[in-house]
Motif scaffolding. Sequence first.
Motif, short mmCIF file in Angstrom:
data_model
loop_
_atom_site.label_atom_id
_atom_site.label_comp_id
_atom_site.label_asym_id
_atom_site.label_seq_id
_atom_site.Cartn_x
_atom_site.Cartn_y
_atom_site.Cartn_z
N PRO A 96 0.83 -1.21 0.00
CA PRO A 96 0.00 0.00 0.00
C PRO A 96 0.86 1.26 0.00
CG PRO A 96 0.08 -0.95 2.19
CD PRO A 96 0.79 -1.92 1.29
N LYS A 97 0.35 2.30 -0.62
CA LYS A 97 1.05 3.59 -0.68
C LYS A 97 0.07 4.70 -0.35
CE LYS A 97 4.32 1.96 -4.19
NZ LYS A 97 4.89 2.18 -5.55
N PRO A 98 0.28 5.40 0.77
CA PRO A 98 1.29 5.15 1.78
C PRO A 98 0.87 4.01 2.70
CG PRO A 98 -0.10 6.93 2.52
CD PRO A 98 -0.59 6.55 1.15
N TRP A 99 1.82 3.57 3.53
CA TRP A 99 1.43 2.66 4.59
C TRP A 99 0.43 3.35 5.49
CZ3 TRP A 99 5.91 -0.46 7.30
CH2 TRP A 99 6.43 -1.39 6.39
N HIS A 100 -0.56 2.58 5.96
CA HIS A 100 -1.56 3.13 6.88
C HIS A 100 -0.95 3.25 8.28
CE1 HIS A 100 -5.67 4.11 7.89
NE2 HIS A 100 -5.71 3.19 8.84
N HIS A 101 -0.54 2.13 8.87
CA HIS A 101 0.15 2.10 10.16
C HIS A 101 1.53 1.47 9.96
CE1 HIS A 101 -3.73 3.00 11.83
NE2 HIS A 101 -4.21 1.77 11.78
N GLU A 102 2.20 1.22 11.11
CA GLU A 102 3.48 0.53 11.23
C GLU A 102 4.67 1.46 10.98
OE1 GLU A 102 2.83 -2.11 12.63
OE2 GLU A 102 1.17 -3.13 11.69
N VAL A 103 5.82 1.06 11.57
CA VAL A 103 7.05 1.85 11.51
C VAL A 103 8.15 1.13 10.75
CG1 VAL A 103 8.80 3.03 12.91
CG2 VAL A 103 6.44 2.87 13.75
N PHE A 104 8.22 -0.20 10.90
CA PHE A 104 9.32 -0.97 10.33
C PHE A 104 8.83 -2.08 9.41
CE2 PHE A 104 11.01 0.46 14.48
CZ PHE A 104 12.18 1.09 14.06
N TYR A 105 9.66 -2.42 8.43
CA TYR A 105 9.52 -3.69 7.70
C TYR A 105 9.95 -4.83 8.64
CZ TYR A 105 9.10 -1.12 3.26
OH TYR A 105 8.68 -0.31 2.23
N SER A 106 9.68 -6.05 8.23
CA SER A 106 9.96 -7.20 9.10
C SER A 106 11.46 -7.44 9.30
CB SER A 106 9.31 -8.47 8.54
OG SER A 106 9.79 -8.74 7.23
N ASP A 107 12.30 -6.81 8.47
CA ASP A 107 13.75 -6.96 8.65
C ASP A 107 14.35 -5.81 9.45
OD1 ASP A 107 13.58 -4.87 6.85
OD2 ASP A 107 14.81 -5.80 5.30
N GLY A 108 13.50 -4.92 9.97
CA GLY A 108 13.98 -3.81 10.78
C GLY A 108 14.24 -2.53 10.01
N LYS A 109 14.10 -2.56 8.71
CA LYS A 109 14.27 -1.35 7.91
C LYS A 109 13.09 -0.41 8.15
CE LYS A 109 14.39 0.32 3.14
NZ LYS A 109 14.29 -0.07 1.70
N PRO A 110 13.33 0.88 8.42
CA PRO A 110 12.21 1.80 8.62
C PRO A 110 11.42 2.01 7.34
CG PRO A 110 14.25 2.73 9.51
CD PRO A 110 14.63 1.53 8.68
N TYR A 111 10.11 2.12 7.48
CA TYR A 111 9.29 2.51 6.34
C TYR A 111 9.70 3.90 5.88
CZ TYR A 111 5.31 4.35 3.75
OH TYR A 111 4.51 4.95 2.80
N SER A 112 9.98 4.79 6.82
CA SER A 112 10.42 6.14 6.50
C SER A 112 11.55 6.52 7.43
CB SER A 112 9.26 7.14 6.66
OG SER A 112 9.73 8.47 6.64
#
Length: 378
Positions: free
Chosen positions: A347-363
């Motif tokens: 989805p663009k943008p992400w609705h919620h959440e901060v990190f991908y499952s590998d720890g990389k920040p969404y932003s």
Amino acid sequence: MSRMVSLLSCCAALVALVGSFGGSSVSAAEQWSAEKANEWYDELPWMVGCNYAPATAINQLEMWQADTFDPETIDIELGWASDIGFNTVRVFLHDVAWKEDPDGFFKRVDKFLEIADRHGIRSMVVIFDGVWDPDSQAGPQRRPRPGVHNSGWLQSPGRYILSNDERQDALEPYVKAVVKRYANDKRVLIWDLFNEPCNTNASSYGPLELPNKDERAERLVRKTFAWAREVGPSQPLTVGFWQGGPWDDSEKLNLTHTAAAELSDVITFHDYGDEDSLRGRIDALKTYGRPIMCTEYMARGNGSTFRMALPIMKSENVGAYNWGLVAGKTQTNYPWQTWQMPIMGEPKPWHHEVFYSDGKPYSQEEVELIKQLTERGK
């Protein structure tokens, strides 16, 4: 008359004396005064964190059941939370997980609190939840529906229990057992007794919902406050405001919001709107004269962003819990409207959440802002 007054005074003194030797004092059965609540809050740092479930759990049962409890993932993810300055999480329990395996359930909650504490994180513990699927079952949980927001989250208790007085009352041992176990545990910051109790889930499970849910939920809200106060925890109790308003007008509150306003030690609320919405709700809730904590916010597509909301809440000393930490099986990085039209792909943008499952920040920009405001970068 004077002899009667003297007798009553002696009885009152005896009750107070007995209460002082028990597990809780007589005053523990009462709502905290605004003064006591504000004194408690003034001793805290600015509380900032997130609503948390590990990426490997689709719902509360999968989080807490023996076969799927995942302390390794929890440890890693709460480490990411701590690294950006989060010092608290809001975490949801489930009555079915306790009923199926009380001893094991408590061992797992103990482990979670141990992990969180090791990362400098205190927990807001949610006892009941009125949102999403009204029919929960123990055992293996469903797979996520592709592209759908929170497709497996569960209500606790389900509608079968909520609809009946006797079945509601049977929840008393659960509430008291949980609160008693952690009543003096510093790792538990506050008790959120019931999340969005009267939510009719109109966009998802609406046809399955109780037609009188506000009435049924209000009863359980009031009972749960009473049960928890009988235990006498050292932490404050709350149930949050989440819809309708204006919240400073008692005549415009529904039954569950009225109960929340009358009984909460600390005022909590949800806001997924823009700046005007957030500021308006904070201003309305200031009228209660109690500490304020926002237990859900941050829906990027709605205009509720870290960039907008966090500086406001820090300046107002409002505790802040965004929804979500790591994108995973709850799929809450997808927007609510995916219940009507799933999204294939990210989805663009992400609705919620901060990190991908590998720890990389969404932003990375968002993460830097959070670290700046929590002073983690110093």
